[in-house]
Design an enzyme around this catalytic site. Sequence first.
Site, PDB file in Angstrom:
ATOM      1  N   ASP A 148       0.861  -1.171  -0.087  1.00 39.83           N
ATOM      2  CA  ASP A 148      -0.064   0.105   0.184  1.00 39.83           C
ATOM      3  C   ASP A 148       0.969   1.329  -0.224  1.00 39.83           C
ATOM      4  OD1 ASP A 148      -2.338  -0.861  -0.568  1.00 39.83           O
ATOM      5  OD2 ASP A 148      -3.139  -0.517   1.575  1.00 39.83           O
ATOM      6  N   ASP A 456     -11.256  -6.534  10.621  1.00 38.68           N
ATOM      7  CA  ASP A 456     -11.108  -7.932  10.814  1.00 38.68           C
ATOM      8  C   ASP A 456     -12.400  -8.416  11.600  1.00 38.68           C
ATOM      9  OD1 ASP A 456     -10.394  -6.664  12.994  1.00 38.68           O
ATOM     10  OD2 ASP A 456      -8.329  -7.602  12.751  1.00 38.68           O
TER      11      ASP A 456
END
Length: 738
Positions: A148, A456
């Site tokens: 990223d 998550d």
Amino acid sequence: MAVESRERGGGQGLPLFETKKLGGARIGHKVFAATILGCLGWIWVYRSLHLPRPGEKGRWAWVGMFVAEVLFGLYWVSTQSVRWNAVCQYPFKERLSQRYENDLPAVDVFVCTADPEAEPPAMVVSTVLSAMSFNYPPEKLSVYLSDDGGSALTFYALLEASKFSKRWIPFCKKFKVEPRSPGAYFARHSDVGREAAAAGEEWFATRKLYEDMKHRIEEAMERGSVPMEVKEQHEGFSEWNNPTVTKRDHQSIVKIVIDGRQGDAVDDVGCRLPTLVYLAREKRPQCPHNFKAGSMNALIRVSSVISNAPVILNLDCDMYSNNSDSIRDALCFFMDEERGHQMGFVQYPQNFDNITKNDIYFNFFRVFNEIELREMGGYEAAPYCGTGCFHRRESLCGRQYSRDREPEWSCEARTRRDETVERLEEDAKLVADCSYEKGSQWGKEMGVSYGIAAEDVVTGLRILCRGWRSVYYNPKREAFLGVAPNTLDLSLVQYKRWSEGMFQIFISRYCPLAIGHGHIPFGARLGYCIYLLWAPLSLPTLFYVAVPPVCLLRGVSLFPLVGSPWFVPFACVFLARNAYSLAEAVSCGATPRAWWNSQRMLLIRRTTAFFFAFADAVLNSLGVSQIAFDLTAKVATEDTVARYEKEIMDFSGSSMMFVSIATLALLNLFCLVGGLMKLGMDFKFTGQMVLGGLVVLLNSPVYHALFIRRDKGCFLASVVFKSFVLASVACSIGILMG
Ligand SMILES: *[C@@H]1O[C@H](CO)[C@@H](O)[C@H](O)[C@H]1NC(C)=O
Ligand SMILES: CC(=O)N[C@H]1CO[C@H](CO)[C@@H](O)[C@@H]1O
């Protein structure tokens, strides 16, 4: 296929994994829980009977104490939900090999990195190499690195790693090397060790290769650019030729660094290599990139174009594999003929390899790993923790579990075996573009969820609500090891992010108490609340450590007289709770000192990180501020590392969190001293004095850093100044009112 293979033998009909209930101190625990519950009730009765009348001194403080104690009590009840039915899982990987060795499914490993400065590429590629050298057929293994940071330096490091892997993988296999992260292996084994002696020349040559590679990567990092001659050799670097390419603004970059599909990519001894792919998804300033969740979803799509394995392992870039058989262990849960078809994901615990003996920052989730998660696993509803987790691709992609449908378990994962690499890369780039997700279900029904910092946990919950189950598997030998934060600042920032994200889930429509009915057992839903309620827990805790000391100064008594029957439940809860938590920590392998440190960290976390997380989450839900994903840096100066290793707490940080740590510590100290001088040893105030005394004792490293130490890990002068002013103001208000 399944039937056929079972006939081939391998302990026909025997399960691939077994779940055993942990017996143990069952009765003892029930007695303990009943006692505490009784005492809590007794305390509530005391509070309601002795509440000062309106107008009497200290009424508001009493009301606050009452509310805080009720909240603590309810919270405690939810913590008991994860102490009821622990289980232990035992996979049988020998049976798996006997039955399915030729039909093992393909596995895709995702490694996510976000920034080459915070997460050094040399560390990242060590993790990648540990994933490439799993003990698993290489033609069925693909490793994807999502960068990223969109950095040519990370790409360069990956190229270097792909060259080194040709030497490293055969070396690992020949000498059964563990762990297979070269960084961790060579740090752990010295050149006079047994391993080096057994491997001889080859060991030294391999280490030299590794160190040269590491040196080149670090040199490039220091210079901030990739060497010219390397750039010319690999056409991949042309992606960075355009000067407008920056971290936040660039096109999709997909490079298949090793193409393991056909079998012409081989290592130094002629064995096949796993596929290795570099990905930097498109980033545009006007387009929300959704942090790690966005990166995971891009990985899911890109991998579906290239290898499309039915099983996905995701790892943080600092989390290397410490056991090359982990894939096989995890597959036992998915491939068990009896129960495997419903397994959505298998979560491994998060362990660290740089925990000091007494764990000053309470990084090691010992009790969480050994006790609480085991229980959630017992409900078959373990949370997804964002790393060290094996997913079934179809459950992650949003499919509903259905008993009747055969799982998508094709071994023919490489659907596009004959496509050229260029073609695959082009197709993969399309699905990594920003525009691909517009108007789609990605981040909603498909893939990892967006909009919540604990992406998550919420993703795991939604998978469970689609009818899948999850397993928590905690092997004796740690399977994955990460890097724990080694300063207080980093640790608190991390906890702030977690607690904020979890509280967001609680107040969202995914609150497990609201959804999950019929899918997740009630005990597990209550268990989730332990973590989802971290942030609001800060309010009663702050009240409990800030108000009683001020009341002491004012001469308002908040606890019963020592010796009166009402004192019994307080003493009882206090002693039993602490004795129990100490016993629990020690039984999980912590030193008593580490337990004491953990109590300090709990106090600090609850009064700082959780409180600021609560404030942020509330502001955020009112639309005042945006969530920000603070990255925890994995680099450290020599200075901080030295302090960490000596277990000296590091308070250097300018954030409001440090001001509140120092203020609370000073407030308790001032009030305790002031109270003792004013009231002497009055039994009416013993409870408050003991409480204040404990807070002062717990905070001793804070005073040490405020008054005695003179190193760089002390509080900043501005923090000291602010906290002195704040604590004095609070005390003066107390005195003036009293
Ligand atoms: C990692 O694996 C080794 C075996 O290679 C084992 O001895 C060790 O306990 C594991 N865990 C850690 C933290 O090193
Ligand atoms: C990032 C970091 O702090 N790593 C440290 C982990 O602990 C070992 C030894 O305790 C250090 O050598 C690392 O630098």
